[in-house]
Design an enzyme around this catalytic site. Structure first.
Site, short mmCIF file in Angstrom:
data_model
loop_
_atom_site.label_atom_id
_atom_site.label_comp_id
_atom_site.label_asym_id
_atom_site.label_seq_id
_atom_site.Cartn_x
_atom_site.Cartn_y
_atom_site.Cartn_z
N HIS A 133 0.82 -1.22 0.00
CA HIS A 133 0.00 0.00 0.00
C HIS A 133 0.85 1.28 0.00
O HIS A 133 0.32 2.36 -0.20
CB HIS A 133 -0.93 0.04 1.22
CG HIS A 133 -2.00 -1.01 1.21
ND1 HIS A 133 -2.93 -1.12 0.20
CD2 HIS A 133 -2.29 -2.01 2.09
CE1 HIS A 133 -3.75 -2.14 0.46
NE2 HIS A 133 -3.38 -2.70 1.60
N ASP A 179 -4.56 -12.81 3.23
CA ASP A 179 -5.83 -12.34 3.78
C ASP A 179 -7.02 -12.66 2.88
O ASP A 179 -8.14 -12.24 3.15
CB ASP A 179 -5.78 -10.83 4.12
CG ASP A 179 -5.05 -9.99 3.11
OD1 ASP A 179 -4.74 -10.50 2.02
OD2 ASP A 179 -4.78 -8.80 3.40
C1 SP5 Z 1 -1.21 -5.09 3.86
C2 SP5 Z 1 -2.68 -5.10 4.17
O1 SP5 Z 1 -3.32 -6.15 4.06
N1 SP5 Z 1 -3.24 -3.96 4.59
C3 SP5 Z 1 -4.62 -3.89 4.89
C4 SP5 Z 1 -5.00 -2.61 5.55
C5 SP5 Z 1 -6.44 -2.60 5.95
N2 SP5 Z 1 -6.72 -1.54 6.85
C6 SP5 Z 1 -8.11 -1.26 7.14
C7 SP5 Z 1 -8.75 -2.42 7.79
C8 SP5 Z 1 -10.08 -2.16 8.42
C9 SP5 Z 1 -10.16 -3.09 9.58
N3 SP5 Z 1 -11.42 -3.35 10.06
C10 SP5 Z 1 -11.43 -3.72 11.46
C11 SP5 Z 1 -12.52 -4.60 11.82
C12 SP5 Z 1 -12.55 -4.76 13.31
N4 SP5 Z 1 -13.39 -5.83 13.69
ZN ZN Z 2 -4.30 -7.03 2.52
#
Ligand code: SP5
Ligand code: ZN
Length: 353
Positions: free
Chosen positions: A169, A294
């Site tokens: 990112h 993921d």
């Molecule tokens: C490298 C990578 O996979 N980065 C991903 C970044 C995502 N960031 C935002 C994630 C939103 C998380 N949601 C939290 C849910 C809590 N239960």
């Molecule tokens: Zn990711």
């Protein structure tokens, strides 16, 4: 294949990230890497080593994909954060103000002297805490990416840069999405600089590889392909659509394959074949795979439904491209499954390569 792992990774350990108006524990934790390392010890793929790269060569390789202004900021960020308020030594740095870069909107060409403003200037989310050890960890990760690229340039069929924080990112001059230095882009550029005329990046993380796309968007010598959750509903939201095809000399050299939440492996696998055909048509002589785990059904922040066994198949399909390949470690937040899934993918690759 050799694995180059980052001995400094645990120096980066954020406490909390902003999520919908509240602070929640970070998903991107040091244990992720430890689980992969433990699985590699159980199921060895080859030598497991820390990178040995020349300091000046490393700074040069990082400087090939990130701006000097951004790197100066990142290197000095923690000291400036603590200088703002000594009590900050106990808190992670997170941005809270951003210069949206619309025409006739805020300026991003004048560097503020205020650190909180700089942090916003160089960030695109408030989910990526910057800590005392972030620079050391990110630089150690970039060293893994460079060492892996050097190993492949020297003739290895594949190499694995096992590093965190992740990188895909991070753009030329911004951090976000838990990423600070773009390891995959550093590896791709290092492969170019070592003489590979055409390098493809095939990003299999659940999230669109926005940083890598932006870094190479106007270039025809690096093809960027990403398979990811549809940005209409999924992070990073503001990039990753099918109509982003590259610009200028790079027109036609970016491919986004977005899939809806809930997508399972059969559709994902067909999409991988589409991606691999594009890599083939491009005529890549080397491949970089930003490897996010993921896409797993158990991932707490993602929406595809891949199973652990599917990663063997994924690795076999990637090997069929027949290219010298660098893997970088990206997302994957089902922490106790991330080692199994990562090593399944790499073992599948190695078996078929
Ligand atoms: C490298 C990578 O996979 N980065 C991903 C970044 C995502 N960031 C935002 C994630 C939103 C998380 N949601 C939290 C849910 C809590 N239960
Ligand atoms: Zn990711």
């Amino acid at each position: 294949m050799k694995t180059f792992h980052n001995p400094h990774h645990a120096a980066h350990a954020g406490q909390q990230e902003m999520f919908r108006g509240r602070m929640v524990p970070c998903h991107e934790v040091p244990a992720r890497l430890d689980f992969v390392l433990a699985e590699l010890q159980r199921r060895p793929l080859g030598a497991l080593q820390t990178p040995e790269v020349d300091d000046a060569a490393l700074d040069a390789a990082i400087g090939r994909v990130h701006s000097a202004r951004y790197l100066d900021f990142l290197r000095g960020a923690w000291a400036e954060w603590v200088a703002m308020d000594p009590a900050n030594a106990e808190r992670d740095a997170l941005p809270s103000v951003w210069p949206l870069s619309n025409r006739h909107g805020f300026r991003n060409d004048v560097l503020p002297t205020n650190f909180a403003a700089c942090l916003g200037l160089f960030s695109f989310d408030s989910g990526s805490p910057l800590t005392a050890g972030t620079w050391a960890a990110a630089r150690g990760g970039a060293a893994c990416a460079l060492a892996a690229a050097q190993d492949v340039s020297a003739g290895a069929r594949s190499a694995f840069a096992l590093s965190r924080p992740p990188g895909h990112h991070a753009g030329p001059d911004f951090l976000g999405g838990y990423c600070f230095l773009n390891n995959a882009a550093i590896a791709a550029q290092a492969l170019r600089d070592a003489g590979h005329a055409k390098v493809a990046v095939l990003d299999v993380d659940y999230h669109h590889g926005n940083g890598t796309q932006t870094i190479f968007y106007e270039r025809a010598d690096v093809l960027t392909v990403s398979i990811h959750g549809d940005p209409a509903t999924e992070y990073p939201f503001f990039l990753g659509h099918a109509d982003e095809r590259g610009a200028g000399a790079g027109e036609g050299f970016n491919l986004n394959l977005a899939l809806p939440r809930g997508t399972g492996f059969s559709v994902w696998h067909e999409t991988l074949n589409t991606a691999l055909q594009a890599v083939q048509r491009f005529g890549a002589t080397a491949l970089v795979v930003p490897m996010g785990l993921d896409t797993f059904e158990g991932d707490p922040i993602s929406g595809f439904t891949l199973k652990s066994a599917d990663y063997f198949t994924m690795g076999e399909a990637l090997a069929a491209a027949g290219l010298p390949t660098v893997f970088t470690f990206e997302g994957g937040y089902a922490v106790d499954a991330v080692g199994t899934n990562a090593v399944n993918l790499l073992e599948g690759f190695q078996r078929a390569a």
